[in-house]
Design an enzyme around this catalytic site. Structure first.
Site, short mmCIF file in Angstrom:
data_model
loop_
_atom_site.label_atom_id
_atom_site.label_comp_id
_atom_site.label_asym_id
_atom_site.label_seq_id
_atom_site.Cartn_x
_atom_site.Cartn_y
_atom_site.Cartn_z
N ASP A 54 0.88 -2.10 -0.62
CA ASP A 54 2.12 -3.17 -0.73
C ASP A 54 3.41 -2.67 0.06
OD1 ASP A 54 4.15 -4.71 -1.50
OD2 ASP A 54 3.20 -5.21 -3.48
N HIS A 98 1.31 -6.87 0.09
CA HIS A 98 1.78 -7.45 -0.63
C HIS A 98 1.27 -9.03 -0.82
CE1 HIS A 98 5.08 -8.62 -3.63
NE2 HIS A 98 5.47 -9.66 -2.70
N SER A 124 4.77 -11.38 -7.87
CA SER A 124 6.09 -10.79 -7.35
C SER A 124 7.01 -11.39 -8.06
CB SER A 124 6.09 -11.19 -5.84
OG SER A 124 7.04 -10.27 -5.21
#
Length: 329
Positions: free
Chosen positions: A265, A296, A172
């Site tokens: 996600d 995610h 991320s």
């Protein structure tokens, strides 16, 4: 009549330019509020004070690390070794937004046990037990880039680590940090490969992802579309100071790069990871992996997750002519 029209248009243009300059000045003056909106070191509750140790997660071979940055801050984190002490490579891991390194120790353990890596993971400034409390220690794009370079210089300057093949991995927000490092020429020859998981193309693109659906729900129809267009194409380019333009930086990456995307996600659209992969045209080895049932934050629990990373490490080292057996860290 023509002179009057020119005068009016000139006046309108002057007013618009003045307004734009005022908005830019105000946005710059309060740019730290954008950082406060983006970075969440205090979530979940207690993340700034309570950091699990590797021992809390069944890891016996680890070190507590303190790394100084060029601007005088101390970053804190851990080095986790494989349980047998045999290290195949070093993976320097940069975590995502929110939380601290203690929340990622299960990932470090997975990489150590299943990939055979020595894992270095540090909290950014303002996160976990790394320095905080001053303006310089508040998380920012510039600050996190300084932190990333400091961590890399530590790893590459330590004799027992630098002799091992180097990999850098980020999830991320950490993926944006990883791409930043990968785009720097000084790491081209010393880092064997990079791994980017569930990361975004830019903060600007993520702003559209976050706000466009909200506007569509609250203001349906052409008014909502007009507001979305105005915010995205006119206001955002003027006021948004946070960049993380990974979609541009990744075009300069030449090292082998593995892109991992969770198909479900719910935070970063998988299309962002696809775009990053497609833009990495200079990478000597591009690989894309989809985790079909992952969201995610649960990608490391997916079937085959560690095997994908291990296979990438194997193939990169084979291409570089490294001995594929273990070496001791």
């Amino acid at each position: 009549m023509f002179d009057v029209l020119v005068t009016v248009l000139t006046y309108v243009a002057a007013v618009l330019v003045t307004l734009v300059l005022i908005v830019m000045a105000v946005a710059y003056r309060f740019r730290h509020f954008q950082d406060m909106l983006l970075y969440h070191p205090q979530e979940p509750a207690g993340s700034r004070t309570a950091v699990d140790s590797p021992r809390d997660h069944g890891v016996s071979r680890y070190e507590v690390l303190d790394i100084r940055t060029p601007d005088g801050l101390t970053l804190r984190g851990f080095l986790v070794q494989p349980p047998t002490g045999a290290s195949r490579c070093v993976i320097t891991y940069f975590h995502g937004n929110a939380g601290n390194v203690g929340h990622r120790i299960p990932i470090a353990r997975l990489l150590a046990e299943r990939v055979g890596a020595t894992v270095v993971m540090m909290d950014y400034r303002g996160y976990g037990q790394s320095d905080s409390g001053s303006a310089a220690a508040a998380p920012s794009e510039a600050g996190l880039k300084v932190d990333a370079n400091a961590v890399m210089e530590y790893v590459l300057g330590r004799d027992d680590l630098r002799r091992l093949p180097q990999f850098v991995m980020g999830t991320s927000l950490g993926g944006a940090v990883t791409i930043y490092l990968a785009s720097q020429q000084r790491y081209d020859r010393v880092v064997a490969g990079f791994i980017v998981e569930n990361s975004f193309t830019s903060i600007s693109d993520m702003a559209d992802v976050v706000f466009a659906p909200v506007i569509a729900r609250r203001i349906p129809g052409w008014r909502g579309k007009l507001l979305t267009f105005t915010l995205s194409k006119i206001i955002k380019p003027v006021v948004l100071y946070i960049g993380w333009w990974s979609i541009d930086a990744v075009r300069h990456v030449t090292a082998p790069t593995l892109f991992i995307s969770a198909a479900k996600d719910e935070l970063v659209p998988p299309s962002h990871v696809h775009a990053l992969h497609d833009a990495a045209v200079k990478s000597s080895l591009r690989r894309f992996v989809t985790l079909p049932d992952s969201t995610h934050n649960d990608a490391p629990a997916a079937k085959g997750y560690a095997e994908h990373i291990s296979g990438f490490v194997h193939d990169v080292l084979q291409r570089r002519g490294h001995h594929l057996g273990s070496s001791t860290a």
